[in-house]
Design a protein around this motif. Structure first.
Motif, PDB file in Angstrom:
ATOM      1  N   ARG A 151      14.524 -83.343  -4.590  1.00 13.33           N
ATOM      2  CA  ARG A 151      15.281 -83.881  -5.453  1.00 13.33           C
ATOM      3  C   ARG A 151      15.957 -82.290  -6.190  1.00 13.33           C
ATOM      4  N   GLN A 152      15.181 -81.371  -5.555  1.00 13.09           N
ATOM      5  CA  GLN A 152      16.206 -80.400  -6.427  1.00 13.09           C
ATOM      6  C   GLN A 152      16.324 -79.423  -5.422  1.00 13.09           C
ATOM      7  N   GLN A 155      14.247 -76.207  -4.374  1.00  9.47           N
ATOM      8  CA  GLN A 155      12.900 -75.979  -3.636  1.00  9.47           C
ATOM      9  C   GLN A 155      13.009 -76.551  -2.258  1.00  9.47           C
ATOM     10  N   CYS A 244      10.940 -71.352  -3.440  1.00  5.99           N
ATOM     11  CA  CYS A 244      11.101 -72.990  -2.829  1.00  5.99           C
ATOM     12  C   CYS A 244       9.815 -73.236  -2.633  1.00  5.99           C
TER      13      CYS A 244
END
Length: 418
Positions: A151-152, A155, A244
């Motif tokens: 959700r980021q 990342q 990430c």
């Protein structure tokens, strides 16, 4: 001294025979360079040369499409070529450049998505296959951590660079989202050129990708994705703290140093794609072998590359996977757990395997698609214009569209845009 003289004499004789053109030679063009080229030579080409007494003049290039196009135009194409795009090969077949492989492939053959017939003939087969509907993550990362990372945008490890073919990591994303959300039938209609780019399904796949990776958002994040070569995208995974966590990338990326150091694991992309509903559908890709000159040495190489022995030898180096049913090694010899599980998915008869849609599209559409993903990542507000342009290309006269890119397809062969 005598032994040394004999060795030199033998070497001189070999060189002399080649110089006089008395040793059969076959020319081969493929995209493997570096370690992959060394593996190919050691496990496949050198054994073929020793057994068949045929010299393989190999050329590896990361811009093989451009090299092949120039060679064909000059009238000097290689005898055998390995390309990733069945759409490009279909174009050459319709031009009369490719020779049918009827009678040269083993009886067991390969799956329908790997050897799509064109005008009643088979023109290519896979030497190497990869699975694409997967997401890599570092060993020890929990399911909850992966879900949170997904959700980021920061990342997601993303690198769009790939020389003349930059942008394809973006096409892989969009293709997989469409497949997982709407299933193989919709995916195949789009890959056939029948579903408009401006349709709700295709446009929704673009915008979903944009939200996941932050298209048009943080300038530093977008700049990193645009400037990073795809093979370096996961380098931040090894940093402390990590730069990430997740990478949507094909199975071959596991051999990159970053994922080796991070003990890379994978999960199906459907678990992390919002709105995914498809049941056991997988995007796949392959390096496809085709014949341009119908000579005895070239036919011998084709038969060998399609054989269980050659396919098994190439797969054993974990540079890729074979989808030949006859080429699978004994369970005890299949290597790492991740390699065994990926191989099993590629061979699962119950699953649906759909070939990379952009690779199956006509080259002009494929290339424009890749370029559009780069533009969209930086300027998502340009999406309507980009899709309109792609629809115009889709309707261009004279394009060859494959009619089957998924297993269990009901429309074999190809059609030409009227």
């Amino acid at each position: 001294m005598l032994a040394g003289c004999l060795v030199l004499l033998a070497a001189g004789l070999v060189a002399g025979v080649r110089a006089l053109g008395q040793e059969p030679t076959v020319t081969l063009l493929a995209n493997w360079t570096g370690t992959d080229e060394r593996n190919l030579r050691a496990t496949v080409l050198d054994p073929f040369a020793r057994t068949h007494h045929v010299h393989v003049d190999y050329q590896g290039s990361s811009a093989e499409s451009q090299v092949l196009g120039a060679d064909v135009e000059a009238g000097t194409p290689p005898d055998v070529v390995v390309l990733t795009g069945p759409g490009e090969l279909a174009d050459y077949a319709r031009q009369g450049q490719l020779k049918p492989l009827d009678g040269l492939l083993p009886q067991a053959g390969f799956g329908a998505s790997w050897t799509t017939p064109l005008d009643g003939h088979v023109y290519w087969f896979p030497l190497k296959a990869d699975l694409k509907s997967i997401v890599w993550y570092p060993g020890g990362t929990s399911a909850r951590q992966r879900a949170a990372a997904a959700r980021q945008p920061g990342q997601w490890c993303l690198g769009m660079g790939s020389g003349a073919t930059s942008g394809w990591p973006g096409t892989d994303w969009i293709e997989d989202i469409l497949l997982q959300r709407y299933g193989p039938d919709t995916y195949q209609r789009w890959a056939r050129g029948e579903l408009p780019w401006r349709s709700a399904e295709v446009k929704g796949a673009w915008t979903a990708w944009g939200r996941l990776v932050g298209a048009g958002g943080d300038p530093a994040l977008v700049r990193r994705a645009l400037k990073t070569p795809y093979q370096d995208a996961a380098e931040p995974v090894t940093r402390t703290p990590r730069g990430c966590t997740l990478e949507h990338q094909a199975s071959f990326i596991r051999n990159q140093d970053s994922w080796k150091r991070a003990d890379g694991r994978y999960e199906p992309s459907a678990r992390l794609i919002p709105g995914a509903k498809a049941d056991d559908a997988w995007e796949v890709s392959g390096d496809l072998v085709a014949l341009l000159h119908d000579t005895s040495p070239a036919r011998a190489l084709i038969r060998y590359l399609a054989s269980a022995a050659a396919q098994r030898a190439w797969s054993a180096r974990e540079s890729g996977f074979s989808v030949s049913p006859d080429a699978q090694p004994a369970p005890a010899a299949r290597g790492a757990d991740w390699h065994r599980s990926l191989a099993a998915t590629l061979l699962d008869d119950r699953a649906v395997h759909c070939f990379d849609a952009s690779d199956a599209m006509p080259p002009s559409v494929r290339d424009a698609f890749a370029e559009a993903t780069i533009e969209y990542l930086a300027h998502p507000d340009h999406l309507d214009t980009l899709l309109t342009n792609l629809d115009s290309l889709r309707l261009a006269h004279g394009l060859t569209w494959l009619q089957s890119v998924c297993d269990h397809a009901d429309a074999p062969g190809g059609r030409e845009t009227p």
